[in-house]
Scaffold this active site. Structure first.
Site, PDB file in Angstrom:
ATOM      1  N   GLY A  71       0.918  -1.097   0.053  1.00 56.92           N
ATOM      2  CA  GLY A  71       0.035   0.013   0.048  1.00 56.92           C
ATOM      3  C   GLY A  71       0.579   1.322   0.087  1.00 56.92           C
ATOM      4  O   GLY A  71       0.524   2.230  -0.676  1.00 56.92           O
ATOM      5  N   CYS A 326       1.858   2.661  12.736  1.00 57.67           N
ATOM      6  CA  CYS A 326       2.706   3.452  12.465  1.00 57.67           C
ATOM      7  C   CYS A 326       3.045   4.501  13.427  1.00 57.67           C
ATOM      8  O   CYS A 326       4.327   5.002  13.334  1.00 57.67           O
ATOM      9  CB  CYS A 326       2.510   4.026  10.920  1.00 57.67           C
TER      10      CYS A 326
HETATM   11  C1  LIG Z   1      -1.497  -0.495   6.220  1.00 61.93           C
HETATM   12  C2  LIG Z   1      -2.078   0.673   5.125  1.00 61.93           C
HETATM   13  C3  LIG Z   1      -1.277   1.296   4.368  1.00 61.93           C
HETATM   14  C4  LIG Z   1       0.160   0.647   4.101  1.00 61.93           C
HETATM   15  O1  LIG Z   1      -0.024  -0.722   3.288  1.00 61.93           O
HETATM   16  P1  LIG Z   1       1.354  -1.540   3.317  1.00 61.93           P
HETATM   17  O2  LIG Z   1       1.386  -2.653   2.618  1.00 61.93           O
HETATM   18  O3  LIG Z   1       1.787  -1.924   4.861  1.00 61.93           O
HETATM   19  O4  LIG Z   1       2.589  -0.543   2.832  1.00 61.93           O
HETATM   20  C5  LIG Z   1      -1.707   2.370   3.489  1.00 61.93           C
HETATM   21  N1  LIG Z   1      -2.804   2.770   3.696  1.00 61.93           N
HETATM   22  C6  LIG Z   1      -3.726   2.441   4.813  1.00 61.93           C
HETATM   23  C7  LIG Z   1      -4.946   2.885   5.081  1.00 61.93           C
HETATM   24  C8  LIG Z   1      -3.449   1.424   5.601  1.00 61.93           C
HETATM   25  O5  LIG Z   1      -4.117   0.662   6.429  1.00 61.93           O
END
Ligand SMILES: *Cc1c(COP(=O)(O)O)cnc(C)c1O
Length: 393
Positions: A71, A326
């Site tokens: 993400g 985070c």
């Molecule tokens: C977990 C999350 C991300 C990050 O995704 P990753 O695959 O861990 O890099 C980004 N946006 C939202 C809303 C998330 O919950």
């Protein structure tokens, strides 16, 4: 002691069927999908099957989906890729919201340092963004609007169809971070009207380190990672094949589980939310009561630190979260809580419970059994609780 995991918004366990689907791609099916020989072509076929499963889940065509490392990379690529693509047109304005994931907010900030203009829109106390604010923020220089589908801390679902109509009328690219919604509630790129959409495998029982970016044909965007011609040159680098296979299987399972999981989780959510508010005085539900993810309960507990509650819950075998993964580790209230304009003493006491496929009614009842006692104990030790009570009486 039975351990209870209530942090599915942070990550989910890999589904056993997902793991089983992945395993051969570490060993006998190890070919490079770019290779011409049968080792490569067999794997290439499997990668394309997986892509089709993910496209089925979000209603797009296979040539519109690019695999990324997750993400975070999808969000970075959406914002930076569009800004780079439209730089020659002198369009450098980004509109986003105050409650976006750090992957969007930090990227917008980095672009601001490089000369972009960023408008960060506030949200109402219930966590919902007013589409009229998006319209009012538009300028002739606006290049991209980025508003998340559902928030990872408070679960609030944004009115994306309305915002996308505004974006389309203005001829502005519309990106959404749908990491929290994909696989949990229906997500369809056409119904949402988005040009770019970020997803991540590990939030829907797939492996970590793999995600995707949906790109509507004709969207002005440049690749971030250059090299070979993988992903039709949208994202260079040898594919994370086991990750892609697992992501595909997870997407297929998510589509199948959703009709039963959605009402089941909604009932658990409402049981937990109403139970907590009834059992603990001065507790508040953060976010919108109904426009929210079926698996998210976020409560504000006045006069106590969220972290203190979490540590006590953990001692009882219950894993929850305060704000987002985070930002834990810092004791500052999360940017999402602050955006809801709730007083810092409430923001610090915010707790997030996110449920998933293995969550049961007994798990919810266990939280309802132990949390009131933990809060009572912590409040008895709190230097701000007693004076505040006395001031009121
Ligand atoms: C977990 C999350 C991300 C990050 O995704 P990753 O695959 O861990 O890099 C980004 N946006 C939202 C809303 C998330 O919950």
């Amino acid at each position: 002691m039975k351990r209870i995991y209530l942090d599915y918004a942070a990550t989910t366990p890999v589904h056993p069927d997902v793991l089983a689907a992945m395993l051969p791609y570490f060993t006998e099916k190890f070919g490079n999908p770019s290779a011409i020989h049968s080792y490569g072509q067999e794997v290439k076929g499997a990668v394309e099957d997986a892509r089709a499963r993910i496209c089925d889940l979000i209603g797009c065509r296979p040539d519109e989906l690019v695999f990324t490392s997750g993400g975070t990379e999808s969000d970075n690529t959406a914002l930076t890729g569009v800004i780079r693509a439209v730089a020659a047109q002198r369009r450098n304005h980004i509109i986003t919201s105050a409650i976006e994931h750090h992957a969007v907010l930090e990227t917008a900030e980095a672009l601001e340092e490089q000369g972009c203009v960023v408008t960060v829109l506030p949200v109402a106390q219930d966590g919902i963004l007013d589409p009229a604010d998006v319209r009012a923020a538009l300028t002739p220089q606006t290049a991209i609007i980025s508003v998340m589908h559902a928030n990872n801390e408070i679960g609030t679902i944004q009115p994306l169809a309305e915002i996308s109509r505004i974006a389309r009328e203005a001829g502005v690219v519309f990106h959404t971070d749908a990491v929290q919604t994909t696989g949990r509630i229906p997500v369809n790129v056409d119904e949402l009207g988005v040009d770019l959409l970020s997803i991540s495998s590990h939030k829907l029982y797939g492996p970590k380190g793999i995600g995707a970016l949906y790109i509507r044909p004709g969207t002005p965007i440049l690749p971030m990672i250059r090299g070979g011609a993988q992903e039709r040159s949208w994202r260079a680098g040898t594919e994370n094949v086991p990750g892609i296979i697992g992501f595909g299987k997870a997407a297929e399972l998510a589509g199948k589980m959703m009709p039963a999981e959605l009402p089941r989780l909604t009932a658990l959510r409402d049981r937990l939310a109403s139970g907590l508010v009834a059992a603990i005085p001065e507790t508040y539900i953060n976010g919108h009561p109904t426009q929210r993810l079926p698996n998210n309960v976020n409560i504000g507990v006045a006069y106590v630190e969220g972290e203190a509650i979490l540590l006590n819950l953990d001692l009882m075998g219950i894993a929850a979260s305060s704000g987002s993964a985070c930002s834990s580790g810092s004791l500052d209230p999360s940017h999402v809580m602050l955006a809801l304009a709730c007083p810092p003493e409430l923001a610090r006491g915010s707790l997030r419970f996110t449920m998933g496929k293995d969550t049961t009614e007994e798990d919810v009842d266990r939280v309802l059994e132990v949390l009131p006692g933990i809060v009572k104990k912590l409040r008895a030790m709190s230097p701000i609780y007693k004076p505040a009570r006395e001031g009121k009486s």
